[in-house]
Scaffold this motif. Structure first.
Motif, PDB file in Angstrom:
ATOM      1  N   PRO A 161      19.993   5.759  -6.257  1.00 48.44           N
ATOM      2  CA  PRO A 161      19.112   6.573  -7.097  1.00 48.44           C
ATOM      3  C   PRO A 161      17.651   6.158  -6.982  1.00 48.44           C
ATOM      4  O   PRO A 161      17.334   5.045  -6.556  1.00 48.44           O
ATOM      5  N   GLY A 162      16.772   7.077  -7.374  1.00 50.00           N
ATOM      6  CA  GLY A 162      15.345   6.766  -7.401  1.00 50.00           C
ATOM      7  C   GLY A 162      14.671   7.002  -6.068  1.00 50.00           C
ATOM      8  O   GLY A 162      15.312   7.276  -5.044  1.00 50.00           O
ATOM      9  N   ALA A 163      13.330   6.907  -6.095  1.00 47.14           N
ATOM     10  CA  ALA A 163      12.552   7.059  -4.865  1.00 47.14           C
ATOM     11  C   ALA A 163      12.873   5.906  -3.920  1.00 47.14           C
ATOM     12  O   ALA A 163      13.094   4.772  -4.360  1.00 47.14           O
ATOM     13  N   PRO A 164      12.905   6.180  -2.618  1.00 45.52           N
ATOM     14  CA  PRO A 164      13.235   5.115  -1.658  1.00 45.52           C
ATOM     15  C   PRO A 164      12.336   3.893  -1.816  1.00 45.52           C
ATOM     16  O   PRO A 164      11.124   4.019  -2.012  1.00 45.52           O
ATOM     17  N   LEU A 165      12.954   2.730  -1.750  1.00 46.91           N
ATOM     18  CA  LEU A 165      12.243   1.453  -1.820  1.00 46.91           C
ATOM     19  C   LEU A 165      12.815   0.562  -0.723  1.00 46.91           C
ATOM     20  O   LEU A 165      13.993   0.178  -0.773  1.00 46.91           O
ATOM     21  N   ILE A 166      12.000   0.269   0.280  1.00 47.80           N
ATOM     22  CA  ILE A 166      12.455  -0.476   1.459  1.00 47.80           C
ATOM     23  C   ILE A 166      11.619  -1.737   1.612  1.00 47.80           C
ATOM     24  O   ILE A 166      10.403  -1.727   1.393  1.00 47.80           O
ATOM     25  N   VAL A 167      12.270  -2.829   1.981  1.00 43.77           N
ATOM     26  CA  VAL A 167      11.594  -4.089   2.274  1.00 43.77           C
ATOM     27  C   VAL A 167      11.561  -4.269   3.789  1.00 43.77           C
ATOM     28  O   VAL A 167      12.605  -4.176   4.445  1.00 43.77           O
ATOM     29  N   ALA A 168      10.374  -4.485   4.343  1.00 37.28           N
ATOM     30  CA  ALA A 168      10.231  -4.754   5.776  1.00 37.28           C
ATOM     31  C   ALA A 168       9.710  -6.170   5.963  1.00 37.28           C
ATOM     32  O   ALA A 168       8.748  -6.571   5.299  1.00 37.28           O
ATOM     33  N   LEU A 169      10.333  -6.920   6.844  1.00 36.00           N
ATOM     34  CA  LEU A 169       9.962  -8.314   7.091  1.00 36.00           C
ATOM     35  C   LEU A 169       9.377  -8.434   8.487  1.00 36.00           C
ATOM     36  O   LEU A 169      10.020  -8.053   9.472  1.00 36.00           O
ATOM     37  N   ASP A 170       8.158  -8.961   8.558  1.00 33.21           N
ATOM     38  CA  ASP A 170       7.455  -9.102   9.833  1.00 33.21           C
ATOM     39  C   ASP A 170       7.465 -10.569  10.261  1.00 33.21           C
ATOM     40  O   ASP A 170       6.801 -11.410   9.662  1.00 33.21           O
ATOM     41  N   GLY A 237       6.934  10.414   4.624  1.00 35.00           N
ATOM     42  CA  GLY A 237       6.394  10.496   3.280  1.00 35.00           C
ATOM     43  C   GLY A 237       6.364   9.190   2.513  1.00 35.00           C
ATOM     44  O   GLY A 237       6.098   9.195   1.305  1.00 35.00           O
ATOM     45  N   CYS A 238       6.618   8.066   3.180  1.00 40.16           N
ATOM     46  CA  CYS A 238       6.607   6.769   2.499  1.00 40.16           C
ATOM     47  C   CYS A 238       5.187   6.202   2.464  1.00 40.16           C
ATOM     48  O   CYS A 238       4.373   6.449   3.358  1.00 40.16           O
ATOM     49  N   PHE A 239       4.920   5.427   1.441  1.00 38.26           N
ATOM     50  CA  PHE A 239       3.652   4.717   1.278  1.00 38.26           C
ATOM     51  C   PHE A 239       3.913   3.268   1.679  1.00 38.26           C
ATOM     52  O   PHE A 239       4.742   2.589   1.065  1.00 38.26           O
ATOM     53  N   VAL A 240       3.216   2.776   2.715  1.00 37.96           N
ATOM     54  CA  VAL A 240       3.466   1.447   3.264  1.00 37.96           C
ATOM     55  C   VAL A 240       2.450   0.463   2.689  1.00 37.96           C
ATOM     56  O   VAL A 240       1.237   0.640   2.870  1.00 37.96           O
ATOM     57  N   VAL A 241       2.947  -0.570   1.999  1.00 33.51           N
ATOM     58  CA  VAL A 241       2.098  -1.556   1.340  1.00 33.51           C
ATOM     59  C   VAL A 241       2.424  -2.940   1.890  1.00 33.51           C
ATOM     60  O   VAL A 241       3.590  -3.350   1.914  1.00 33.51           O
ATOM     61  N   LEU A 261       8.404   4.033  -1.178  1.00 27.65           N
ATOM     62  CA  LEU A 261       7.586   2.847  -0.938  1.00 27.65           C
ATOM     63  C   LEU A 261       8.245   1.908   0.073  1.00 27.65           C
ATOM     64  O   LEU A 261       9.455   1.688   0.038  1.00 27.65           O
ATOM     65  N   VAL A 262       7.427   1.347   0.955  1.00 26.41           N
ATOM     66  CA  VAL A 262       7.867   0.308   1.891  1.00 26.41           C
ATOM     67  C   VAL A 262       6.996  -0.921   1.644  1.00 26.41           C
ATOM     68  O   VAL A 262       5.775  -0.857   1.813  1.00 26.41           O
ATOM     69  N   LEU A 263       7.604  -2.018   1.231  1.00 24.45           N
ATOM     70  CA  LEU A 263       6.894  -3.278   1.023  1.00 24.45           C
ATOM     71  C   LEU A 263       7.049  -4.131   2.273  1.00 24.45           C
ATOM     72  O   LEU A 263       8.178  -4.433   2.689  1.00 24.45           O
ATOM     73  N   VAL A 264       5.927  -4.530   2.860  1.00 24.49           N
ATOM     74  CA  VAL A 264       5.958  -5.290   4.113  1.00 24.49           C
ATOM     75  C   VAL A 264       5.499  -6.714   3.839  1.00 24.49           C
ATOM     76  O   VAL A 264       4.446  -6.932   3.233  1.00 24.49           O
ATOM     77  N   LEU A 265       6.292  -7.663   4.293  1.00 17.82           N
ATOM     78  CA  LEU A 265       5.992  -9.084   4.084  1.00 17.82           C
ATOM     79  C   LEU A 265       5.968  -9.800   5.422  1.00 17.82           C
ATOM     80  O   LEU A 265       6.866  -9.617   6.257  1.00 17.82           O
ATOM     81  N   ARG A 274      -1.416  -8.369  13.171  1.00 19.52           N
ATOM     82  CA  ARG A 274      -2.582  -7.482  13.138  1.00 19.52           C
ATOM     83  C   ARG A 274      -2.191  -6.006  13.157  1.00 19.52           C
ATOM     84  O   ARG A 274      -2.681  -5.207  12.350  1.00 19.52           O
ATOM     85  N   LEU A 275      -1.302  -5.617  14.051  1.00 15.77           N
ATOM     86  CA  LEU A 275      -0.914  -4.214  14.148  1.00 15.77           C
ATOM     87  C   LEU A 275      -0.158  -3.757  12.912  1.00 15.77           C
ATOM     88  O   LEU A 275      -0.304  -2.616  12.463  1.00 15.77           O
ATOM     89  N   VAL A 276       0.650  -4.638  12.355  1.00 18.86           N
ATOM     90  CA  VAL A 276       1.379  -4.288  11.138  1.00 18.86           C
ATOM     91  C   VAL A 276       0.401  -4.098   9.984  1.00 18.86           C
ATOM     92  O   VAL A 276       0.511  -3.143   9.205  1.00 18.86           O
ATOM     93  N   ARG A 277      -0.585  -4.996   9.868  1.00 21.46           N
ATOM     94  CA  ARG A 277      -1.581  -4.877   8.803  1.00 21.46           C
ATOM     95  C   ARG A 277      -2.354  -3.560   8.928  1.00 21.46           C
ATOM     96  O   ARG A 277      -2.616  -2.881   7.936  1.00 21.46           O
ATOM     97  N   GLU A 278      -2.711  -3.209  10.144  1.00 20.91           N
ATOM     98  CA  GLU A 278      -3.457  -1.969  10.354  1.00 20.91           C
ATOM     99  C   GLU A 278      -2.623  -0.734  10.054  1.00 20.91           C
ATOM    100  O   GLU A 278      -3.172   0.330   9.743  1.00 20.91           O
ATOM    101  N   THR A 279      -1.318  -0.865  10.125  1.00 19.69           N
ATOM    102  CA  THR A 279      -0.441   0.270   9.839  1.00 19.69           C
ATOM    103  C   THR A 279      -0.279   0.497   8.339  1.00 19.69           C
ATOM    104  O   THR A 279       0.042   1.617   7.910  1.00 19.69           O
ATOM    105  N   CYS A 280      -0.492  -0.529   7.540  1.00 19.78           N
ATOM    106  CA  CYS A 280      -0.289  -0.418   6.094  1.00 19.78           C
ATOM    107  C   CYS A 280      -1.315   0.528   5.458  1.00 19.78           C
ATOM    108  O   CYS A 280      -2.486   0.563   5.858  1.00 19.78           O
ATOM    109  N   ASP A 281      -0.881   1.276   4.454  1.00 19.12           N
ATOM    110  CA  ASP A 281      -1.784   2.141   3.685  1.00 19.12           C
ATOM    111  C   ASP A 281      -2.605   1.333   2.690  1.00 19.12           C
ATOM    112  O   ASP A 281      -3.697   1.744   2.305  1.00 19.12           O
ATOM    113  N   ALA A 282      -2.075   0.203   2.238  1.00 19.88           N
ATOM    114  CA  ALA A 282      -2.779  -0.646   1.272  1.00 19.88           C
ATOM    115  C   ALA A 282      -2.255  -2.063   1.393  1.00 19.88           C
ATOM    116  O   ALA A 282      -1.140  -2.299   1.886  1.00 19.88           O
TER     117      ALA A 282
END
Length: 315
Positions: A161-170, A237-241, A261-265, A274-282
């Motif tokens: 349930p709820g809006a998608p919430l994904i954790v991405a690990l770099d 349609g995801c917001f990458v943070v 939402l996609v949370l990137v750590l 660097r490329l991952v940081r540049e891909t983030c929306d915030a």
């Protein structure tokens, strides 16, 4: 007396005179060769140090083949084994160390495997050490097939349930941090965890154990190219943070928290690539004491997921 031929040694016997030698013909060449550097004491067969080394090698437990070379993993630890069985993870064998004490967890493990017909094998602690690659197993191990990863797109199509919430690990290479991230993802309602195929920890038995069974409930996807996968999430349609210790926006002010939402750590040492940081929306940060340089990956993602869950629950 001079000229006395009867004096002993005065007359040389025939055939004993040494003539001049032209050369040895190379017969003495080997004696001129060096024998090389002196071997270490532990490499000399008859040295006491070598005998101690051989004795230690004989008494050390044999190591199993790396997980990548075998079609199964052995999960160690009573909580991890019980959670995996409760989640109906395919299991082929349960190992119990000889003489291990029983408690409520081991009793439930025995009940579950009896109902499902999963074989129970009693082994020595040394053998269980080998099967779990020396991990802390508490006398119990569970053999499961090697983990089957999902596709990145699968994390958007779950029934959670709820809006998608994904954790991405770099570039998080410690399996314990991956396990901790999975545990936090399961606790705070994340739909899945995304990891890159290279330069990243995989879902090994060590990650299984730290996740305390969350690996059985939270899907893990593996991307050939993390930046490309994040780009596909943005198109969907995801917001990458990204979590960045130097970001000006604190995690409590995370924007668009109610949207997909996609949370990137990134890794604790290098952070986001660097490329991952540049891909983030915030980019957002977790305020910490000035005396601390950073948080480990498992702790940081747990705090961020808690904040997302808190804001979403408040509407």
């Amino acid at each position: 007396m001079a000229g006395n031929s009867k004096r002993r040694g005065a007359v040389r016997k025939a055939g004993t005179k040494k003539g001049a030698q032209v050369g040895s013909g190379g017969q003495g060449r080997k004696s001129l060769r060096g024998k090389g550097p002196t071997p270490k004491a532990e490499d000399r067969p008859y040295h006491p140090a070598a005998k101690r080394k051989a004795s230690a090698e004989r008494s050390a437990p044999r190591r199993s083949r790396p997980a990548g070379d075998r079609p199964y993993e052995v999960i160690g630890g009573r909580n991890s084994v019980l959670e995996a069985l409760r989640a109906d993870v395919p299991a082929s064998t349960v190992y119990v160390a000889t003489g291990v004490g029983g408690d409520e967890r081991t009793a439930e493990i025995r009940r579950i495997i009896a109902d499902r017909g999963i074989p129970l094998l009693e082994v020595t602690r040394t053998e269980l050490d080998r099967l779990t690659d020396g991990g802390v197993h508490q006398g119990v191990g569970l053999q499961v097939p090697t983990y089957t990863y999902a596709e990145p797109a699968d994390l958007l199509s779950t029934d959670a349930p709820g809006a998608p919430l994904i954790v991405a690990l770099d570039s998080v290479t410690d399996p314990r941090n991956l396990g901790a991230a999975l545990r936090s993802a399961g606790a705070f309602g994340a739909h899945g965890v995304l990891i890159p195929q290279r330069r990243s920890a995989g879902l090994t038995a060590s990650a299984w154990k730290v996740s305390a069974g969350a690996a059985a409930r939270v899907p893990v996807a593996r991307a050939t190219n993390l930046v490309r996968a994040l780009g596909e999430y943005k198109k969907a349609g995801c917001f990458v943070v990204g979590l960045d210790g130097e970001a000006q926006t604190p995690v409590a002010e995370l924007p668009l928290v109610h949207e997909p939402l996609v949370l990137v750590l990134g890794s604790e040492g290098k952070g986001l690539g660097r490329l991952v940081r540049e891909t983030c929306d915030a980019l957002v940060s977790i305020p910490i004491s000035a005396s601390m340089e950073s948080l480990n990956a498992g702790t940081a993602i747990g705090i961020a997921l808690y904040e997302v869950a808190r804001q979403r629950s408040e509407g």
